[in-house]
Design a protein around this motif. Structure first.
Motif, PDB file in Angstrom:
ATOM      1  N   PRO A   1     103.380 -25.589 -46.667  1.00 28.30           N
ATOM      2  CA  PRO A   1     102.131 -26.341 -46.507  1.00 28.30           C
ATOM      3  C   PRO A   1     101.990 -27.354 -47.631  1.00 28.30           C
ATOM      4  O   PRO A   1     102.506 -27.153 -48.728  1.00 28.30           O
ATOM      5  CB  PRO A   1     101.053 -25.259 -46.589  1.00 28.30           C
ATOM      6  CG  PRO A   1     101.682 -24.144 -47.334  1.00 28.30           C
ATOM      7  CD  PRO A   1     103.142 -24.205 -47.000  1.00 28.30           C
ATOM      8  N   PRO A   2     101.297 -28.464 -47.373  1.00 28.47           N
ATOM      9  CA  PRO A   2     101.141 -29.461 -48.444  1.00 28.47           C
ATOM     10  C   PRO A   2     100.315 -28.886 -49.584  1.00 28.47           C
ATOM     11  O   PRO A   2      99.386 -28.109 -49.375  1.00 28.47           O
ATOM     12  CB  PRO A   2     100.406 -30.614 -47.754  1.00 28.47           C
ATOM     13  CG  PRO A   2      99.802 -30.032 -46.532  1.00 28.47           C
ATOM     14  CD  PRO A   2     100.641 -28.858 -46.142  1.00 28.47           C
ATOM     15  N   SER A   3     100.681 -29.263 -50.782  1.00 30.77           N
ATOM     16  CA  SER A   3      99.969 -28.741 -51.951  1.00 30.77           C
ATOM     17  C   SER A   3      98.799 -29.647 -52.287  1.00 30.77           C
ATOM     18  O   SER A   3      98.797 -30.837 -51.974  1.00 30.77           O
ATOM     19  CB  SER A   3     100.917 -28.629 -53.134  1.00 30.77           C
ATOM     20  OG  SER A   3     101.390 -29.911 -53.474  1.00 30.77           O
ATOM     21  N   ARG A   4      97.796 -29.081 -52.945  1.00 31.47           N
ATOM     22  CA  ARG A   4      96.641 -29.857 -53.380  1.00 31.47           C
ATOM     23  C   ARG A   4      97.042 -30.702 -54.580  1.00 31.47           C
ATOM     24  O   ARG A   4      97.860 -30.282 -55.393  1.00 31.47           O
ATOM     25  CB  ARG A   4      95.508 -28.925 -53.755  1.00 31.47           C
ATOM     26  CG  ARG A   4      94.987 -28.165 -52.574  1.00 31.47           C
ATOM     27  CD  ARG A   4      93.900 -27.195 -52.882  1.00 31.47           C
ATOM     28  NE  ARG A   4      93.185 -27.432 -54.117  1.00 31.47           N
ATOM     29  CZ  ARG A   4      92.372 -26.571 -54.687  1.00 31.47           C
ATOM     30  NH1 ARG A   4      92.186 -25.395 -54.146  1.00 31.47           N
ATOM     31  NH2 ARG A   4      91.747 -26.843 -55.802  1.00 31.47           N
ATOM     32  N   PRO A   5      96.466 -31.893 -54.718  1.00 30.41           N
ATOM     33  CA  PRO A   5      96.811 -32.710 -55.898  1.00 30.41           C
ATOM     34  C   PRO A   5      96.346 -32.014 -57.171  1.00 30.41           C
ATOM     35  O   PRO A   5      95.312 -31.362 -57.205  1.00 30.41           O
ATOM     36  CB  PRO A   5      96.060 -34.023 -55.666  1.00 30.41           C
ATOM     37  CG  PRO A   5      95.027 -33.723 -54.641  1.00 30.41           C
ATOM     38  CD  PRO A   5      95.505 -32.531 -53.857  1.00 30.41           C
ATOM     39  N   ARG A   6      97.122 -32.168 -58.198  1.00 26.74           N
ATOM     40  CA  ARG A   6      96.803 -31.528 -59.473  1.00 26.74           C
ATOM     41  C   ARG A   6      95.787 -32.367 -60.234  1.00 26.74           C
ATOM     42  O   ARG A   6      95.832 -33.583 -60.211  1.00 26.74           O
ATOM     43  CB  ARG A   6      98.060 -31.357 -60.319  1.00 26.74           C
ATOM     44  CG  ARG A   6      99.025 -30.415 -59.690  1.00 26.74           C
ATOM     45  CD  ARG A   6     100.226 -30.267 -60.571  1.00 26.74           C
ATOM     46  NE  ARG A   6     101.190 -29.392 -59.905  1.00 26.74           N
ATOM     47  CZ  ARG A   6     101.893 -28.492 -60.534  1.00 26.74           C
ATOM     48  NH1 ARG A   6     101.787 -28.348 -61.824  1.00 26.74           N
ATOM     49  NH2 ARG A   6     102.736 -27.735 -59.879  1.00 26.74           N
ATOM     50  N   ARG A   7      94.914 -31.677 -60.928  1.00 25.43           N
ATOM     51  CA  ARG A   7      93.943 -32.356 -61.764  1.00 25.43           C
ATOM     52  C   ARG A   7      94.537 -32.596 -63.139  1.00 25.43           C
ATOM     53  O   ARG A   7      95.338 -31.817 -63.624  1.00 25.43           O
ATOM     54  CB  ARG A   7      92.696 -31.506 -61.925  1.00 25.43           C
ATOM     55  CG  ARG A   7      91.899 -31.345 -60.675  1.00 25.43           C
ATOM     56  CD  ARG A   7      90.670 -30.556 -60.988  1.00 25.43           C
ATOM     57  NE  ARG A   7      89.763 -30.530 -59.866  1.00 25.43           N
ATOM     58  CZ  ARG A   7      88.592 -29.959 -59.900  1.00 25.43           C
ATOM     59  NH1 ARG A   7      88.194 -29.349 -60.999  1.00 25.43           N
ATOM     60  NH2 ARG A   7      87.809 -29.973 -58.855  1.00 25.43           N
TER      61      ARG A   7
END
Length: 88
Positions: A61-67
């Motif tokens: 699954p696509p990963s969330r963008p990192r902060r």
């Protein structure tokens, strides 16, 4: 008392240790043989199988963008954004 009796019969003691060594060696050899046979079977199966049988599709699954670290702390100072370069 048990040690004295065991040491009084050196031939029996030698036979006991020899049988333990033989049993251990046999178990290790059989384990290694089974492992090598399984490896050979997998290799032969993979070599003779068609591409459709051996191909694998891997997806995630696509990963969330990192902060950035500064956005996780309240009241952290951040540097101003860089100015875009002007075309010459």
């Amino acid at each position: 008392m048990v040690v004295k009796r065991a040491l009084s019969e050196p031939l029996l003691l030698l036979a006991a240790f020899g049988s333990i060594l033989l049993a251990t060696t046999t178990l290790v050899a059989l384990t290694m043989y089974a492992s090598s046979i399984a490896d050979a079977g997998v290799r032969r199966t993979m070599e003779t199988a068609s591409y459709e049988q051996t191909a694998a599709t891997v997806s995630a699954p696509p990963s969330r963008p990192r902060r950035s670290p500064s956005s996780t702390r309240p009241y952290a100072r951040s540097s101003p954004p860089p100015t875009p370069a002007r075309p010459s």
